[in-house]
Design a protein around this motif. Structure first.
Motif, PDB file in Angstrom:
ATOM      1  N   PRO A   9       1.086  -1.485  -0.092  1.00 19.06           N
ATOM      2  CA  PRO A   9       0.194   0.117   0.149  1.00 19.06           C
ATOM      3  C   PRO A   9       0.830   1.356  -0.052  1.00 19.06           C
ATOM      4  O   PRO A   9       1.632   1.454   0.902  1.00 19.06           O
ATOM      5  CB  PRO A   9      -0.868  -0.141   1.375  1.00 19.06           C
ATOM      6  CG  PRO A   9      -0.440  -1.314   1.967  1.00 19.06           C
ATOM      7  CD  PRO A   9       0.571  -2.049   1.202  1.00 19.06           C
ATOM      8  N   SER A  11       0.020   4.205   1.028  1.00 14.13           N
ATOM      9  CA  SER A  11      -0.190   4.908   2.383  1.00 14.13           C
ATOM     10  C   SER A  11       0.314   4.176   3.401  1.00 14.13           C
ATOM     11  O   SER A  11       1.235   4.535   4.362  1.00 14.13           O
ATOM     12  CB  SER A  11      -1.414   4.958   2.782  1.00 14.13           C
ATOM     13  OG  SER A  11      -2.390   3.513   2.595  1.00 14.13           O
ATOM     14  N   GLY A  51       2.579   1.678  -5.547  1.00 15.74           N
ATOM     15  CA  GLY A  51       1.256   2.053  -4.826  1.00 15.74           C
ATOM     16  C   GLY A  51       0.557   2.794  -5.490  1.00 15.74           C
ATOM     17  O   GLY A  51      -0.502   2.768  -5.153  1.00 15.74           O
ATOM     18  N   ARG A  54      -2.081   1.880  -8.110  1.00 13.12           N
ATOM     19  CA  ARG A  54      -3.966   1.382  -7.463  1.00 13.12           C
ATOM     20  C   ARG A  54      -4.085   2.285  -6.576  1.00 13.12           C
ATOM     21  O   ARG A  54      -5.807   1.985  -6.525  1.00 13.12           O
ATOM     22  CB  ARG A  54      -3.133   0.095  -5.852  1.00 13.12           C
ATOM     23  CG  ARG A  54      -2.332  -0.674  -6.448  1.00 13.12           C
ATOM     24  CD  ARG A  54      -2.730  -1.940  -7.595  1.00 13.12           C
ATOM     25  NE  ARG A  54      -4.347  -2.674  -7.108  1.00 13.12           N
ATOM     26  CZ  ARG A  54      -3.709  -3.737  -6.456  1.00 13.12           C
ATOM     27  NH1 ARG A  54      -3.261  -3.898  -6.984  1.00 13.12           N
ATOM     28  NH2 ARG A  54      -4.982  -4.059  -5.687  1.00 13.12           N
ATOM     29  N   LEU A  55      -3.881   3.365  -6.513  1.00 15.61           N
ATOM     30  CA  LEU A  55      -4.814   4.515  -5.843  1.00 15.61           C
ATOM     31  C   LEU A  55      -6.161   5.124  -7.387  1.00 15.61           C
ATOM     32  O   LEU A  55      -6.926   6.520  -6.510  1.00 15.61           O
ATOM     33  CB  LEU A  55      -4.573   5.422  -5.066  1.00 15.61           C
ATOM     34  CG  LEU A  55      -3.249   4.874  -3.576  1.00 15.61           C
ATOM     35  CD1 LEU A  55      -2.827   5.861  -3.077  1.00 15.61           C
ATOM     36  CD2 LEU A  55      -4.827   4.842  -2.666  1.00 15.61           C
ATOM     37  N   TRP A 239      -4.822  -1.663   5.701  1.00 21.96           N
ATOM     38  CA  TRP A 239      -4.007   0.002   5.272  1.00 21.96           C
ATOM     39  C   TRP A 239      -4.690  -0.162   4.365  1.00 21.96           C
ATOM     40  O   TRP A 239      -5.346   1.239   3.544  1.00 21.96           O
ATOM     41  CB  TRP A 239      -2.992   0.044   4.679  1.00 21.96           C
ATOM     42  CG  TRP A 239      -1.341  -0.097   5.665  1.00 21.96           C
ATOM     43  CD1 TRP A 239      -1.244  -1.277   6.366  1.00 21.96           C
ATOM     44  CD2 TRP A 239      -0.900   0.868   6.238  1.00 21.96           C
ATOM     45  NE1 TRP A 239      -0.341  -0.928   7.338  1.00 21.96           N
ATOM     46  CE2 TRP A 239      -0.122   1.016   7.108  1.00 21.96           C
ATOM     47  CE3 TRP A 239      -1.336   2.245   6.130  1.00 21.96           C
ATOM     48  CZ2 TRP A 239       0.461   1.363   8.302  1.00 21.96           C
ATOM     49  CZ3 TRP A 239      -0.633   3.207   7.016  1.00 21.96           C
ATOM     50  CH2 TRP A 239       0.108   2.970   7.899  1.00 21.96           C
ATOM     51  N   ARG A 240      -6.300  -0.671   4.130  1.00 19.00           N
ATOM     52  CA  ARG A 240      -7.623  -0.367   2.843  1.00 19.00           C
ATOM     53  C   ARG A 240      -8.089   0.623   3.447  1.00 19.00           C
ATOM     54  O   ARG A 240      -8.294   1.893   2.591  1.00 19.00           O
ATOM     55  CB  ARG A 240      -8.288  -1.588   3.485  1.00 19.00           C
ATOM     56  CG  ARG A 240      -9.370  -1.394   2.380  1.00 19.00           C
ATOM     57  CD  ARG A 240      -9.835  -2.411   2.271  1.00 19.00           C
ATOM     58  NE  ARG A 240      -9.636  -3.838   1.136  1.00 19.00           N
ATOM     59  CZ  ARG A 240      -9.545  -5.484   1.620  1.00 19.00           C
ATOM     60  NH1 ARG A 240     -10.747  -5.051   2.361  1.00 19.00           N
ATOM     61  NH2 ARG A 240      -9.097  -5.716   0.926  1.00 19.00           N
ATOM     62  N   GLU A 243      -6.142   3.740   2.546  1.00 19.96           N
ATOM     63  CA  GLU A 243      -5.830   3.837   0.757  1.00 19.96           C
ATOM     64  C   GLU A 243      -7.082   4.684   0.122  1.00 19.96           C
ATOM     65  O   GLU A 243      -7.217   4.953  -0.769  1.00 19.96           O
ATOM     66  CB  GLU A 243      -5.802   2.412   0.495  1.00 19.96           C
ATOM     67  CG  GLU A 243      -4.401   1.980   0.897  1.00 19.96           C
ATOM     68  CD  GLU A 243      -2.884   2.317  -0.140  1.00 19.96           C
ATOM     69  OE1 GLU A 243      -3.186   2.015  -1.294  1.00 19.96           O
ATOM     70  OE2 GLU A 243      -2.460   3.423   0.271  1.00 19.96           O
TER      71      GLU A 243
END
Length: 364
Positions: A9, A11, A51, A54-55, A239-240, A243
């Motif tokens: 992640p 974040s 990472g 994915r955002l 960490w979801r 994120e």
């Protein structure tokens, strides 16, 4: 068949705030012109880029288009999709994640820009084009690791496409163009060689990073990495929430960005800063303003502040400042803040600085 391991992640990265800021700002506004990340091995450069991908929000595309054209924006479509619309054809639509396209160091020019079948064009009278990586990257993120090891001509091609939003391939008088709007991220280890200054200048932002120097931060890196390696799925779930919050904030900033205004005073402050620091050309001024307005949107504001400009200058100036051979330029960040405060205070928000003001500052 084993499932693919989830991406670490964004974040969950420890420290490296300037790196994360530069990547997020480019994700909000690709017009900044991309970011080059310079740093030693093992400083999370690649981890941060993957990472970030994915955002990025899902996009709606024409399902059978190799360039991922938006079905509702003809101005951003390729020639084929525009022609289909004019014929009254209903375009097939699908939603998918924003692509991360990675460019291998050994990639040929045809692999990057695409290739034209000249024999088919000459014998059949029709252009046959095989799209390359720039076609795949349209409306996505193009990641070039070890960009300093690429041929200079290929780097030129990438930067041209990133700046123009179009990729043009010409062979023997035959030409094909297609949209190529993407977020450009390059990474490099300076120990393996430098980019030419002319290429360096064309990256919107450059970030210098190194390993963390405090014990607490380094221990946190170790703990998080061990937790991820032990159970990647559980770590990602942990960490979801962070994120999702970060992804939503990027979407909100993109929506606000068109409403962010730049006053003439903002322009004058940036111009005065560039003049006082001896920066050549005008790319720095434009990059600072584009980055500053993006940071304002990221902060939920429609007007710029001195802090927006200062943070933008930290990312857009160091690689453009005059330097002597074999010397490294360091930006005096305290001086940047002092210059901006003084210039903004003297000229206000509307009028640009007078010729007398500029002359006085340059000869002081």
């Amino acid at each position: 068949m084993p499932s693919e391991r989830p991406i670490y992640p964004f974040s969950a990265l420890v420290g490296q705030e300037r790196l994360k800021r530069a990547l997020i700002l480019n994700a909000i506004n690709p017009r900044i012109g991309g970011v080059l990340i310079r740093g030693e091995k093992g400083t999370a450069k690649s981890t941060a880029v993957r990472g970030l991908a994915r955002l990025l929000p899902h996009i709606t595309v024409v399902a059978d288009c190799p360039y991922s054209c938006p079905p509702d924006r003809p101005a951003m479509m390729c020639e084929m999709c525009v022609a289909r619309l004019r014929r009254g054809e209903e375009l097939p639509v699908e939603e998918r994640p924003t692509r991360l396209v990675e460019l291998p160091v050994a990639a040929s020019e045809d692999r990057v820009v695409g290739s034209l079948d000249l024999e088919h064009a000459l014998t059949e009278g029709q252009r046959r084009f095989e799209p390359g990586l720039l076609a795949q990257a349209n409306r996505g993120l193009l990641y070039v690791d070890e960009v300093n090891l690429l041929d200079d001509h290929l780097v030129d091609v990438l930067l041209d496409a990133a700046a123009m939003g179009v990729n043009t391939v010409e062979r023997e008088g035959i030409s094909v163009s297609h949209p190529a709007r993407f977020i450009l991220v390059g990474t490099m280890n300076p120990e393996e060689g430098e980019l030419r200054p002319q290429l360096l200048d064309r990256f919107g932002l450059v970030v210098e990073i190194s390993g963390l120097t405090d014990i607490v931060g380094r221990v946190e890196v170790i703990e998080r990495r061990l937790a991820y390696e032990s159970d990647p799925d559980a770590f990602v779930v942990r960490w979801r929430q962070e994120e999702e919050a970060l992804a939503q904030r990027i979407i909100a900033a993109r929506a606000l960005l068109p409403a962010v205004t730049i006053s003439r005073g903002d322009m004058a402050a940036v111009a005065g800063l560039a003049l006082e620091l001896g920066v050549d050309g005008h790319r720095a001024d434009l990059a600072i303003l584009e980055t500053a307005r993006t940071h304002a949107a990221w902060s939920g504001r429609a007007r710029l502040t001195v802090e927006d400009i200062r943070l933008a200058a930290e990312l857009a100036l160091p690689h453009r400042m005059r330097r002597q051979p074999f010397t490294e330029v360091k930006l005096d960040e305290a001086r940047v803040g002092q210059i901006l405060d003084r210039v903004k205070g003297e000229i206000g928000d509307e009028a640009p600085p007078s010729a007398e003001y500029v002359k006085k500052k340059l000869t002081a």
